[in-house]
Design a protein around this motif. Structure first.
Motif, mmCIF file in Angstrom:
data_model
loop_
_atom_site.group_PDB
_atom_site.id
_atom_site.type_symbol
_atom_site.label_atom_id
_atom_site.label_comp_id
_atom_site.label_asym_id
_atom_site.label_seq_id
_atom_site.Cartn_x
_atom_site.Cartn_y
_atom_site.Cartn_z
ATOM 1 N N UNK A 129 -42.877 4.494 -10.259
ATOM 2 C CA UNK A 129 -42.523 5.096 -8.984
ATOM 3 C C UNK A 129 -42.810 4.177 -7.818
ATOM 4 N N UNK A 130 -42.502 4.647 -6.634
ATOM 5 C CA UNK A 130 -42.637 3.816 -5.437
ATOM 6 C C UNK A 130 -44.087 3.495 -5.099
ATOM 7 N N UNK A 131 -45.022 4.300 -5.598
ATOM 8 C CA UNK A 131 -46.428 4.069 -5.286
ATOM 9 C C UNK A 131 -47.167 3.321 -6.392
ATOM 10 N N UNK A 132 -46.438 2.995 -7.478
ATOM 11 C CA UNK A 132 -47.051 2.221 -8.565
ATOM 12 C C UNK A 132 -47.029 0.732 -8.247
ATOM 13 N N UNK A 133 -47.906 0.000 -8.902
ATOM 14 C CA UNK A 133 -47.922 -1.449 -8.719
ATOM 15 C C UNK A 133 -46.616 -2.059 -9.226
ATOM 16 N N UNK A 134 -46.180 -3.132 -8.574
ATOM 17 C CA UNK A 134 -44.946 -3.806 -8.961
ATOM 18 C C UNK A 134 -45.143 -4.549 -10.276
ATOM 19 N N UNK A 135 -44.198 -4.386 -11.184
ATOM 20 C CA UNK A 135 -44.267 -5.099 -12.467
ATOM 21 C C UNK A 135 -43.923 -6.564 -12.251
ATOM 22 N N UNK A 136 -44.739 -7.435 -12.775
ATOM 23 C CA UNK A 136 -44.518 -8.869 -12.616
ATOM 24 C C UNK A 136 -43.701 -9.403 -13.786
#
Length: 246
Positions: A129-136
């Protein structure tokens, strides 16, 4: 019969979905002239009702694609001197892209092209979701590297127009849609892999229908190889079948 050195003879397909014919025009021959320059001059000076598409004029959007002397090309990056010299009469012959319905003159209906893009599950489906950390995703990731070139496709439909399999089998998803699927099959963040594999393995128009003629790669204006992407999809589908996943 050769054209006057300062003049171009141009034939342009005029008509709509109901039919049409080639119309003859003459335009000035200028230094460093592109095919799009010629079409624009004719529309401004001889045929104000001539319909065609263009936007950026610098090879970024792909909207000006047409059939030029029998081959699909971006007209903004195609110079007259490079294509007219291939004909004894030095003439330009312009038509709408093949394999797409005609709206009017040089304008095609792209709806079916993008419908197939969606049918091939060309939409990214993430699990965060928008509040989760961005996947690298690093450049060194082998899956990212496998899809590296394919990501540059801008969906201009030149490969679709060049594809004989699309002409023979209108249900075939086509090189652009399958190229997009290849980028997502290699995206570790995507959560719709099973759904996508079923879509690209569809018996009616899936990746196995590609005959590996490489016309898509031959005519791609940015030197991509959808055929390479499709070969990767064939291998991925084959492994899924052997594992009982399909």
């Amino acid at each position: 019969m050769l054209t006057h050195p300062d003049e171009l003879r141009v034939r342009i397909w005029r008509g709509d979905a109901g039919g049409g014919e080639m119309a003859a025009y003459r335009a000035p021959r200028l230094p460093n002239q592109t095919v799009l320059d010629v079409v624009t001059w004719i529309q401004r000076h001889q045929a104000p009702d001539l319909s065609y598409r263009f936007s950026c004029r610098v090879g970024m959007c792909g909207s000006c694609a047409m059939t030029v002397n029998g081959a699909p090309r971006w007209t903004c990056r195609t110079h007259v001197k490079e294509v007219a010299r291939n004909r004894r009469d030095g003439q330009l012959e312009l038509a709408p892209l093949r394999n797409l319905p005609v709206v009017k003159d040089l304008v095609c209906d792209m709806a079916d092209f993008f419908r197939k893009w969606r049918q091939a599950e060309g939409r990214f489906r993430g699990g965060r979701g928008r509040f989760d950390a961005v996947s690298a995703v690093t450049a060194a990731d082998p899956h990212r590297a496998a899809a590296d070139a394919a990501i540059e496709c801008i969906n201009c439909a030149v490969c679709y127009a060049a594809c004989d399999v699309v002409a023979w089998n209108p249900g075939y998803l086509g090189p652009a849609a399958l190229n997009r699927a290849w980028t997502l099959v290699n995206d570790a963040r995507d959560t719709a892999q099973s759904r996508r594999l079923r879509a690209i393995a569809d018996a009616g128009g899936g990746c196995q229908h590609c005959h590996s003629q490489h016309h898509c790669a031959q005519y791609c204006p940015v030197q991509l190889s959808p055929a390479h992407s499709i070969a990767g999809l064939k291998r991925r589908v084959g492994r899924a079948v052997l594992r009982g996943e399909l």
